[in-house]
Scaffold this active site. Sequence first.
Site, PDB file in Angstrom:
ATOM      1  N   GLY A   6       6.980   4.771   4.337  1.00  0.00           N
ATOM      2  CA  GLY A   6       6.623   3.552   5.049  1.00  0.00           C
ATOM      3  C   GLY A   6       7.803   2.720   5.492  1.00  0.00           C
ATOM      4  O   GLY A   6       8.809   3.234   5.983  1.00  0.00           O
ATOM      5  N   TYR A  44      -3.243  -9.249  -5.320  1.00  0.00           N
ATOM      6  CA  TYR A  44      -2.212  -9.045  -4.301  1.00  0.00           C
ATOM      7  C   TYR A  44      -1.715 -10.382  -3.756  1.00  0.00           C
ATOM      8  O   TYR A  44      -0.502 -10.601  -3.619  1.00  0.00           O
ATOM      9  CB  TYR A  44      -2.769  -8.179  -3.172  1.00  0.00           C
ATOM     10  N   ALA A  80      11.817   3.061  -1.134  1.00  0.00           N
ATOM     11  CA  ALA A  80      12.418   3.639   0.073  1.00  0.00           C
ATOM     12  C   ALA A  80      11.902   5.028   0.419  1.00  0.00           C
ATOM     13  O   ALA A  80      12.350   5.618   1.396  1.00  0.00           O
ATOM     14  CB  ALA A  80      13.947   3.695  -0.092  1.00  0.00           C
TER      15      ALA A  80
END
Length: 287
Positions: A14, A164, A11
Amino acid sequence: MSIQTAIVTGANSGMGLATTIELAKQGYQVIMACRSEKRGQEALHRALHQSGSSRIELMLCDLGSLDSIRQFARRFREQHDQLDVLVNNAGVVMIKRKETSDGFEQSIGINHLGHFLLTLLLIEPLKAAKQGRIVNVSSGAYKVGKIHFDDPHFHKGYNPIKGYAQSKLANVYFTRSLARRLAGTSVTANCLHPGAVGTSIGVNRSTGFGTRIMAFASKLPFFLTPEEGARTAIYLATSPDVAGVTGQYFYQQKQEQLKPHALDDAAAEQLWTWSEEQVGLQPDERL
């Protein structure tokens, strides 16, 4: 009317910060789960200022550390009886192969295994809410993903795209497996592709490498702002339109059909069993 509580991981910048601010504006009490005390405090001040809310707090949680995740979950359960929304937003792209403190390759370790453990440790407070919602931030990269069960931590042949994409497919499998296990409860689980968002996801956690590249990329016209990228997560967290929807994948606030390989329930169950073993899940913590 009681205040609803939300946790947002990653948090401090972004989409995570944008999600925190918007949820706070909508009246939620928001816990910012951040790894860094310094960056977390800076983000907390921004969130309080931009939201106009006083119901935001910082709690440290390093998703690359199983011990840190357990400490966070323990502290949360001591302070809160219920959890209305869990936004599993934090994510990394590792240019070079690196490991978490528990020896996991960081992409699968942080993007999947960290959130896997965190979510399961928070199931009881989610069940205690009127309608608990789990929102997993995945990516369209799942489409080229494969779970490399023979070498999921890429001890051989690592590359950033492969790592990823595997972790983002794992997010999809996790969401679907969660939804099956939570059927008949008041808790829903959905995942999403936020779009191409200019954030710090490609920045090295230790060295800061990639900061300038990502700053440049975020200014390109086809990149969404973090606020734009957060819209679908906020929609899944708050909209009455999806109150009974679970196990689905969303893009631009609309449900999308998953590619066939992402619907492989046998692979999803194999990933679940492997994940339980990796994080050392105890019998009483299993769903």
